[in-house]
Design a protein around this motif. Structure first.
Motif, short mmCIF file in Angstrom:
data_model
loop_
_atom_site.label_atom_id
_atom_site.label_comp_id
_atom_site.label_asym_id
_atom_site.label_seq_id
_atom_site.Cartn_x
_atom_site.Cartn_y
_atom_site.Cartn_z
N LEU A 121 0.85 -1.19 0.00
CA LEU A 121 0.00 0.00 0.00
C LEU A 121 0.89 1.23 0.00
N GLY A 122 0.78 2.02 -1.06
CA GLY A 122 1.62 3.21 -1.14
C GLY A 122 3.05 2.92 -1.49
N GLY A 123 3.33 1.69 -1.95
CA GLY A 123 4.68 1.31 -2.32
C GLY A 123 4.93 1.50 -3.81
N ALA A 124 6.04 0.95 -4.29
CA ALA A 124 6.41 1.06 -5.69
C ALA A 124 5.39 0.37 -6.58
N ARG A 125 5.29 0.84 -7.82
CA ARG A 125 4.40 0.25 -8.80
C ARG A 125 5.17 -0.05 -10.08
N VAL A 126 4.72 -1.07 -10.82
CA VAL A 126 5.37 -1.43 -12.07
C VAL A 126 4.31 -1.57 -13.16
N ALA A 184 8.76 -7.17 1.51
CA ALA A 184 7.55 -6.49 1.06
C ALA A 184 6.86 -7.35 0.01
N LEU A 185 5.56 -7.12 -0.15
CA LEU A 185 4.84 -7.78 -1.22
C LEU A 185 5.36 -7.26 -2.56
N ASP A 186 5.69 -8.18 -3.47
CA ASP A 186 6.25 -7.77 -4.75
C ASP A 186 5.18 -7.10 -5.62
N PRO A 187 5.39 -5.86 -6.04
CA PRO A 187 4.47 -5.24 -7.00
C PRO A 187 4.46 -6.04 -8.30
N LYS A 188 3.27 -6.19 -8.92
CA LYS A 188 3.14 -7.03 -10.11
C LYS A 188 2.36 -6.30 -11.19
N ASP A 189 2.56 -6.77 -12.41
CA ASP A 189 1.77 -6.30 -13.55
C ASP A 189 1.50 -7.51 -14.43
N LYS A 190 0.32 -7.57 -15.04
CA LYS A 190 -0.07 -8.70 -15.87
C LYS A 190 -0.63 -8.18 -17.18
N ASP A 191 -0.06 -8.67 -18.30
CA ASP A 191 -0.46 -8.20 -19.62
C ASP A 191 -0.78 -9.40 -20.52
N PRO A 192 -2.01 -9.50 -21.03
CA PRO A 192 -2.35 -10.60 -21.93
C PRO A 192 -1.67 -10.44 -23.28
N LEU A 193 -1.32 -11.57 -23.90
CA LEU A 193 -0.71 -11.57 -25.23
C LEU A 193 -1.63 -12.31 -26.21
N THR A 243 5.03 -9.27 -14.73
CA THR A 243 6.24 -8.57 -14.31
C THR A 243 6.20 -8.36 -12.81
N HIS A 244 7.28 -8.74 -12.14
CA HIS A 244 7.35 -8.64 -10.67
C HIS A 244 8.58 -7.81 -10.29
N LEU A 245 8.39 -6.88 -9.37
CA LEU A 245 9.53 -6.21 -8.73
C LEU A 245 9.89 -7.01 -7.48
N GLU A 246 11.14 -7.37 -7.35
CA GLU A 246 11.58 -8.10 -6.16
C GLU A 246 12.06 -7.08 -5.11
N ILE A 247 11.22 -6.90 -4.09
CA ILE A 247 11.52 -5.94 -3.03
C ILE A 247 11.61 -6.70 -1.71
N PRO A 248 12.75 -6.69 -1.03
CA PRO A 248 12.90 -7.44 0.21
C PRO A 248 11.90 -7.00 1.27
N VAL A 293 8.75 1.84 -13.86
CA VAL A 293 8.73 1.65 -12.40
C VAL A 293 8.57 3.03 -11.74
N LYS A 294 7.63 3.11 -10.82
CA LYS A 294 7.38 4.37 -10.13
C LYS A 294 7.43 4.16 -8.63
N GLY A 295 8.18 5.00 -7.96
CA GLY A 295 8.31 4.90 -6.51
C GLY A 295 7.04 5.32 -5.79
N GLY A 296 6.87 4.80 -4.60
CA GLY A 296 5.70 5.12 -3.78
C GLY A 296 5.99 6.26 -2.84
N LYS A 297 5.48 6.12 -1.62
CA LYS A 297 5.63 7.20 -0.63
C LYS A 297 6.92 7.09 0.17
N VAL A 298 7.61 5.96 0.04
CA VAL A 298 8.87 5.77 0.76
C VAL A 298 9.90 5.19 -0.20
N ALA A 299 11.17 5.36 0.11
CA ALA A 299 12.23 4.75 -0.68
C ALA A 299 12.22 3.24 -0.45
N GLN A 300 12.44 2.48 -1.50
CA GLN A 300 12.46 1.02 -1.39
C GLN A 300 13.59 0.45 -2.24
#
Length: 264
Positions: A13-18, A132-141, A125-130, A39-46
Motif C-alpha cells: 500500500l503506497g509502495g512502488a508500482r510497475v 515487502a509484497l512484490d508489486p506485479k503487472d499482468k499483460d495478456p498476449l 512482471t514482478h519487482l523483487e523488493i525485500p 517503475v514508479k516509486g511510492g511514498k517511501v524509498a524502497q
C-alpha cells in the motif's frame, strides 16, 4: 518518512508500482517480444533487488478429488505453467516518487500456445523488493499461428474442415507438461459424412514441424484421445515437415497425408 508509511509500503500500500508496456500485443511463436518496463516509486524509498518477467499460460489437467468418502474421482482443473522467465539483475534503490524506465527484448519459445478458444498466454512482471509484497503487472498476449501452421489451417479449411475447439491438455512425453489440441469437424468436402472429428497436435522440434493426427470415423467422439495416446506413446499417425518448406507447399503435404490414412 514515518514508520507507518514504511509498514504500508511493505504490505503493498503506497509502495512502488510497475507497469509493462508492450510494443505489440500480437505475436508469433519464436518471435521477439520488445517491452518497456515503467517503475514508479511510492511514498517511501524502497530497495529493488531484481525485476522478473514470466511468460505464462493455462492448461487443463485431471486430478483426483475426494468427496468425503473412500472413492476418488477425477476432476478437470486449470493449471498455470511458466513457459519462460527472464530477469533484469539490476539492483537499485527507488526513491519516493521516482520514475525509472527499462527497455528490453525477449524471445518467445517456439511452442508457445496459440491463443484461440480457452488458451490464454500472458506476461507477468514482478519487482523483487525485500520484506515487502512484490508489486506485479499482468499483460495478456495474442499469439497467432506462424506462416507454416497458418498454411496447415488454411488447407484444412479448404478441404471442408471447421475448427471447433482448441485446448491445452496435460500429457506426458513432451518437454512441456501439456500439448495444444486443435479439434476439427468436416462440414463439407470429401470427409463430410465419413469422419466425425479430426484432432491435431503440432510441435516444433529442432528443424522440423511435427503433426500428430487422431481421426474418429466411428461417430463416437475422440475428445481428449489424442493427448492420451501421446502420453502412452501409442499414436502412430504423425507427419514431420522441415521448417524450410515453403508455406505454399505444406498444405498439399498435409492433405495428401490425410488422403493416405483415410484408408482404414
Amino acid at each position: 518518512m514515518s514508520l507507518f508509511h514504511k509498514t504500508l509500503a511493505s504490505l503493498g500500500l503506497g509502495g512502488a508500482r510497475v507497469d509493462t508496456v508492450l510494443e505489440t500485443e500480437v505475436l508469433l511463436p519464436g518471435q521477439s517480444l520488445p517491452v518497456r518496463i515503467d517503475v514508479k516509486g511510492g511514498k517511501v524509498a524502497q530497495a529493488v533487488d531484481n525485476i522478473h518477467l514470466y511468460l505464462c499460460c493455462r492448461y487443463e489437467d485431471e486430478v483426483p478429488v475426494s468427496r468425503g468418502d473412500s472413492e476418488h474421482r477425477m476432476e478437470k482443473v486449470q493449471q498455470t505453467y511458466t513457459l519462460a522467465q527472464w530477469s533484469l539483475p539490476e539492483a537499485f534503490t527507488l526513491r519516493a516518487g521516482e520514475q525509472r524506465q527499462f527497455e528490453c527484448r525477449f524471445e518467445l519459445p517456439v511452442n508457445t500456445p496459440i491463443t484461440i478458444g480457452d488458451s490464454g498466454v500472458w506476461l507477468e512482471t514482478h519487482l523483487e523488493i525485500p520484506l515487502a509484497l512484490d508489486p506485479k503487472d499482468k499483460d495478456p498476449l495474442t499469439i497467432r499461428p506462424d506462416p507454416l501452421l497458418d498454411a496447415v489451417f488454411t488447407a484444412l479449411e479448404q478441404a471442408g474442415f471447421r475448427l471447433l475447439q482448441v485446448e491445452c491438455e496435460a500429457t506426458d512425453g513432451f518437454a512441456l507438461p501439456f500439448v495444444q489440441v486443435f479439434e476439427f469437424v468436416p462440414v463439407s468436402g470429401p470427409y463430410h459424412g465419413r469422419w466425425r472429428e479430426l484432432e491435431l497436435i503440432t510441435q516444433v522440434d529442432g528443424d522440423h514441424l511435427t503433426l500428430w493426427f487422431a481421426i474418429d470415423r466411428r461417430q463416437r467422439g475422440v475428445s481428449g484421445m489424442l493427448a492420451r495416446l501421446l502420453g502412452g506413446g501409442e499414436l502412430k499417425r504423425q507427419l514431420a515437415i522441415p521448417l524450410t518448406i515453403d508455406p505454399m507447399d505444406i498444405g498439399e503435404q498435409v492433405l495428401a497425408y490425410l488422403a493416405q490414412v483415410d484408408d482404414p
